[in-house]
Design a protein around this motif. Structure first.
Motif, short mmCIF file in Angstrom:
data_model
loop_
_atom_site.label_atom_id
_atom_site.label_comp_id
_atom_site.label_asym_id
_atom_site.label_seq_id
_atom_site.Cartn_x
_atom_site.Cartn_y
_atom_site.Cartn_z
N ALA A 1 0.86 -1.18 0.00
CA ALA A 1 0.00 0.00 0.00
C ALA A 1 0.90 1.23 0.00
CB ALA A 1 -0.91 0.01 1.22
N ALA A 2 0.56 2.22 -0.80
CA ALA A 2 1.40 3.41 -0.93
C ALA A 2 1.33 4.30 0.31
CB ALA A 2 0.97 4.21 -2.16
N ARG A 3 0.16 4.44 0.90
CA ARG A 3 0.02 5.36 2.03
C ARG A 3 -0.30 4.61 3.31
NH1 ARG A 3 -2.28 10.94 -0.16
NH2 ARG A 3 -1.17 10.91 -2.13
N LYS A 4 -1.55 4.30 3.51
CA LYS A 4 -1.94 3.58 4.72
C LYS A 4 -1.56 2.12 4.58
CE LYS A 4 -5.88 6.48 5.89
NZ LYS A 4 -7.31 6.51 6.15
N SER A 5 -0.97 1.59 5.62
CA SER A 5 -0.57 0.19 5.60
C SER A 5 -1.78 -0.72 5.79
CB SER A 5 0.44 -0.07 6.71
OG SER A 5 0.77 -1.43 6.76
N ASN A 6 -1.78 -1.85 5.11
CA ASN A 6 -2.81 -2.85 5.30
C ASN A 6 -2.41 -3.84 6.39
OD1 ASN A 6 -4.52 -1.88 3.26
ND2 ASN A 6 -3.30 -2.92 1.71
N ASN A 7 -1.21 -3.70 6.92
CA ASN A 7 -0.71 -4.57 7.98
C ASN A 7 -1.00 -3.91 9.33
OD1 ASN A 7 0.38 -5.97 5.80
ND2 ASN A 7 2.33 -4.94 5.99
N PHE A 8 -1.12 -4.73 10.36
CA PHE A 8 -1.33 -4.17 11.69
C PHE A 8 -0.82 -5.12 12.75
CE2 PHE A 8 -5.31 -6.21 10.38
CZ PHE A 8 -5.53 -7.09 11.43
N TRP A 9 -0.69 -4.59 13.97
CA TRP A 9 -0.29 -5.34 15.15
C TRP A 9 -1.47 -5.42 16.10
CZ3 TRP A 9 4.32 -7.70 16.25
CH2 TRP A 9 5.42 -7.35 15.47
N ILE A 10 -1.59 -6.53 16.80
CA ILE A 10 -2.50 -6.64 17.95
C ILE A 10 -1.58 -6.84 19.14
CG2 ILE A 10 -4.35 -7.95 19.05
CD1 ILE A 10 -5.17 -8.87 16.22
N ARG A 11 -1.62 -5.87 20.06
CA ARG A 11 -0.71 -5.89 21.22
C ARG A 11 -1.48 -5.78 22.52
NH1 ARG A 11 3.22 -2.14 18.03
NH2 ARG A 11 4.81 -3.63 17.44
N TRP A 12 -0.85 -6.18 23.60
CA TRP A 12 -1.43 -6.05 24.92
C TRP A 12 -0.82 -4.82 25.60
CZ3 TRP A 12 -5.31 -7.81 27.77
CH2 TRP A 12 -5.31 -7.55 29.13
N LYS A 13 -1.67 -3.95 26.13
CA LYS A 13 -1.21 -2.79 26.88
C LYS A 13 -1.83 -2.84 28.27
CE LYS A 13 0.19 0.67 23.71
NZ LYS A 13 0.18 2.07 23.42
N ALA A 14 -1.01 -2.65 29.28
CA ALA A 14 -1.49 -2.68 30.66
C ALA A 14 -2.52 -1.57 30.86
CB ALA A 14 -0.32 -2.50 31.63
N GLY A 15 -3.62 -1.91 31.47
CA GLY A 15 -4.67 -0.95 31.74
C GLY A 15 -5.63 -0.73 30.58
N GLN A 16 -5.24 -1.13 29.37
CA GLN A 16 -6.10 -0.94 28.20
C GLN A 16 -6.56 -2.26 27.61
OE1 GLN A 16 -3.64 1.37 25.53
NE2 GLN A 16 -4.55 3.27 26.24
N GLY A 17 -5.82 -3.32 27.82
CA GLY A 17 -6.13 -4.61 27.20
C GLY A 17 -5.51 -4.68 25.81
N PHE A 18 -6.13 -5.44 24.91
CA PHE A 18 -5.61 -5.57 23.56
C PHE A 18 -5.92 -4.33 22.74
CE2 PHE A 18 -5.93 -10.13 24.58
CZ PHE A 18 -4.64 -10.50 24.27
N VAL A 19 -4.93 -3.88 21.98
CA VAL A 19 -5.11 -2.73 21.09
C VAL A 19 -4.58 -3.09 19.71
CG1 VAL A 19 -4.99 -0.95 22.88
CG2 VAL A 19 -2.90 -1.70 21.77
N ILE A 20 -5.09 -2.38 18.70
CA ILE A 20 -4.65 -2.56 17.32
C ILE A 20 -3.80 -1.35 16.95
CG2 ILE A 20 -5.38 -2.75 14.91
CD1 ILE A 20 -8.04 -3.83 15.99
N ASN A 21 -2.57 -1.59 16.50
CA ASN A 21 -1.69 -0.53 16.03
C ASN A 21 -1.53 -0.68 14.52
OD1 ASN A 21 -1.10 -0.81 18.86
ND2 ASN A 21 0.58 0.58 18.52
N ARG A 22 -1.64 0.45 13.81
CA ARG A 22 -1.51 0.42 12.36
C ARG A 22 -0.86 1.71 11.90
NH1 ARG A 22 -5.10 1.58 7.62
NH2 ARG A 22 -6.19 2.92 9.07
N ARG A 23 0.05 1.60 10.93
CA ARG A 23 0.67 2.79 10.34
C ARG A 23 -0.32 3.40 9.36
NH1 ARG A 23 3.19 3.61 5.57
NH2 ARG A 23 3.28 1.39 5.16
N VAL A 24 -0.60 4.69 9.57
CA VAL A 24 -1.55 5.37 8.68
C VAL A 24 -0.88 6.41 7.79
CG1 VAL A 24 -3.58 5.00 10.12
CG2 VAL A 24 -2.17 7.01 10.49
N GLY A 25 0.37 6.64 7.99
CA GLY A 25 1.07 7.60 7.14
C GLY A 25 2.49 7.80 7.63
#
Length: 174
Positions: free
Chosen positions: A102-126
């Motif tokens: 993808a040229a701009r926004k990535s189609n790849n992402f991470w699912i990570r655990w963050k203390a106090g938040q639980g699971f979060v999705i991180n993705r590069r958007v630019g």
């Protein structure tokens, strides 16, 4: 998981919550190991994959020691679709990789655990001169079956479909 199973699970949780004695409002936070949380989520993904009929199961790959690895995260184990898309387990999180660039926004992402938040999705958007710009949203743990379904049907898993608390805005131009 069908809607019947979800409803039974929800009712069971409310019954357990209602029968517990009054708990103090401020409970001490117990230490949660993020690697254990990730492995538990990965185990759920593996169980959903194993429940599929043999022709539909995703290929499970474990990298061989000493083999040259391509740039990117090194997976302890990965579930690979027939089109090359994969979901892999690392010590940092679960990584989804879509084979098309993808040229701009990535189609790849991470699912990570963050203390106090639980699971979060991180993705590069630019990206910018200062660095990459990332987007972070809470992960809906009930979307495990959706991830497996998309991988089996060779559809791209969109990170937006995995968020919790989705709000639909309808824009009409008059």
């Amino acid at each position: 998981m069908s809607w019947v199973d979800k409803e039974l699970k929800r009712r069971k949780k409310t019954a357990v919550r209602d029968t517990q004695p009054g708990l103090p409002l401020h409970q001490p936070q117990e230490a949660v190991d993020p690697v254990e949380k990730l492995r538990a989520l990965w185990q759920r993904l593996e169980e959903h994959n194993a429940a599929l009929p043999a022709p539909l199961r995703l290929r499970r790959e474990v990298p061989q020691p000493g083999k040259f690895a391509a740039p990117g995260p090194v997976f302890a184990v990965a579930l690979v679709a027939s089109d090359g898309a994969c979901l892999g387990l690392t010590d940092d999180g679960l990584r989804y990789l879509w084979p098309e660039k993808a040229a701009r926004k990535s189609n790849n992402f991470w699912i990570r655990w963050k203390a106090g938040q639980g699971f979060v999705i991180n993705r590069r958007v630019g990206g910018s001169v200062a660095g990459t710009i990332e987007d972070e949203h809470p992960f809906n743990e009930d979307s495990v079956e959706h991830i497996i379904k998309c991988l089996v049907t060779n559809a791209r898993v969109k990170s937006r479909s995995l968020h919790t608390g989705k709000i639909l805005f309808i824009w009409r131009r008059y």
